[in-house]
Design a protein around this motif. Sequence first.
Motif, short mmCIF file in Angstrom:
data_model
loop_
_atom_site.label_atom_id
_atom_site.label_comp_id
_atom_site.label_asym_id
_atom_site.label_seq_id
_atom_site.Cartn_x
_atom_site.Cartn_y
_atom_site.Cartn_z
N LYS A 16 0.82 -1.21 0.00
CA LYS A 16 0.00 0.00 0.00
C LYS A 16 0.86 1.26 0.00
O LYS A 16 0.59 2.20 -0.74
CB LYS A 16 -0.92 -0.01 1.22
CG LYS A 16 -1.80 1.19 1.35
CD LYS A 16 -2.66 1.08 2.60
CE LYS A 16 -3.49 2.33 2.82
NZ LYS A 16 -4.23 2.27 4.09
N ILE A 17 1.89 1.27 0.82
CA ILE A 17 2.73 2.45 0.96
C ILE A 17 3.70 2.59 -0.22
O ILE A 17 3.99 3.69 -0.67
CB ILE A 17 3.50 2.42 2.30
CG1 ILE A 17 2.49 2.46 3.45
CG2 ILE A 17 4.48 3.58 2.39
CD1 ILE A 17 3.11 2.21 4.81
N GLU A 18 4.20 1.51 -0.73
CA GLU A 18 5.11 1.43 -1.87
C GLU A 18 6.52 1.96 -1.61
O GLU A 18 7.48 1.26 -1.76
CB GLU A 18 4.53 2.11 -3.11
CG GLU A 18 3.31 1.44 -3.67
CD GLU A 18 2.76 2.15 -4.90
OE1 GLU A 18 3.38 3.11 -5.37
OE2 GLU A 18 1.70 1.74 -5.36
N LYS A 19 6.65 3.20 -1.22
CA LYS A 19 7.97 3.82 -1.06
C LYS A 19 8.45 3.65 0.38
O LYS A 19 8.39 4.57 1.19
CB LYS A 19 7.92 5.30 -1.42
CG LYS A 19 7.52 5.58 -2.84
CD LYS A 19 8.67 5.31 -3.77
CE LYS A 19 8.28 5.74 -5.17
NZ LYS A 19 9.38 5.76 -6.06
N VAL A 20 8.93 2.44 0.69
CA VAL A 20 9.42 2.13 2.03
C VAL A 20 10.83 1.57 1.92
O VAL A 20 11.10 0.72 1.09
CB VAL A 20 8.52 1.07 2.74
CG1 VAL A 20 9.05 0.77 4.13
CG2 VAL A 20 7.09 1.53 2.79
N ARG A 21 11.70 2.06 2.78
CA ARG A 21 13.05 1.53 2.86
C ARG A 21 13.24 0.97 4.27
O ARG A 21 13.02 1.68 5.25
CB ARG A 21 14.08 2.63 2.56
CG ARG A 21 15.48 2.10 2.40
CD ARG A 21 16.45 3.15 1.89
NE ARG A 21 16.76 4.12 2.94
CZ ARG A 21 16.59 5.44 2.82
NH1 ARG A 21 16.11 5.95 1.71
NH2 ARG A 21 16.90 6.25 3.80
N LEU A 22 13.62 -0.28 4.36
CA LEU A 22 13.89 -0.92 5.64
C LEU A 22 15.39 -0.89 5.87
O LEU A 22 16.16 -1.33 5.00
CB LEU A 22 13.39 -2.36 5.65
CG LEU A 22 11.89 -2.54 5.38
CD1 LEU A 22 11.56 -4.00 5.15
CD2 LEU A 22 11.08 -1.98 6.52
N GLU A 23 15.82 -0.36 7.01
CA GLU A 23 17.25 -0.25 7.29
C GLU A 23 17.58 -0.94 8.59
O GLU A 23 16.91 -0.73 9.61
CB GLU A 23 17.66 1.22 7.39
CG GLU A 23 17.58 1.96 6.08
CD GLU A 23 18.10 3.38 6.19
OE1 GLU A 23 18.47 3.82 7.30
OE2 GLU A 23 18.15 4.04 5.15
N LEU A 24 18.64 -1.73 8.56
CA LEU A 24 19.14 -2.38 9.76
C LEU A 24 20.12 -1.44 10.45
O LEU A 24 21.06 -0.95 9.83
CB LEU A 24 19.84 -3.69 9.39
CG LEU A 24 20.33 -4.55 10.53
CD1 LEU A 24 19.14 -5.04 11.37
CD2 LEU A 24 21.11 -5.74 9.99
N ILE A 25 19.85 -1.14 11.73
CA ILE A 25 20.74 -0.27 12.50
C ILE A 25 21.05 -0.95 13.83
O ILE A 25 20.35 -1.87 14.24
CB ILE A 25 20.12 1.12 12.75
CG1 ILE A 25 18.84 0.99 13.58
CG2 ILE A 25 19.84 1.85 11.44
CD1 ILE A 25 18.37 2.30 14.16
N SER A 26 22.07 -0.49 14.49
CA SER A 26 22.38 -1.05 15.81
C SER A 26 21.49 -0.39 16.86
O SER A 26 21.11 0.77 16.73
CB SER A 26 23.85 -0.82 16.16
OG SER A 26 24.08 0.54 16.42
#
Length: 116
Positions: free
Chosen positions: A81-91
């Motif tokens: 639905k959102i389409e423009k999503v970036r998933l980022e792995l952080i500490s």
Amino acid sequence: MKTVSCVPFFSGPIEGSGTDFAVLIVVKVALELFSEVGWVGKADLVVELDSKVVLIWILVPAQRPWKWWPQLVEIDLSLRKIEKVRLELISRASNCLADGLAKDGLSRNSFFKAWW
């Protein structure tokens, strides 16, 4: 698309088994909150998470645990639905605010949501 300058915050009790389940629910709530405030189609979303396991569950359906399949399907629907999503792995150490909200959620009886 513009970058979102508003930041959502939320904290609350999460019933489940373990930290990975809590991170999974946090991702689900973040996606829901992004939609609730009307940002879909108006801005990109960056979701920072500190669990490589949960990131793999979201990105690789074959790696998902069956017991949390319903929550992962809801995340899939929100991502489409959102389409423009970036998933980022952080500490965890690099995100003190999220860690503080998570600890605060342990003592809450209900969910708290805010954004600006």
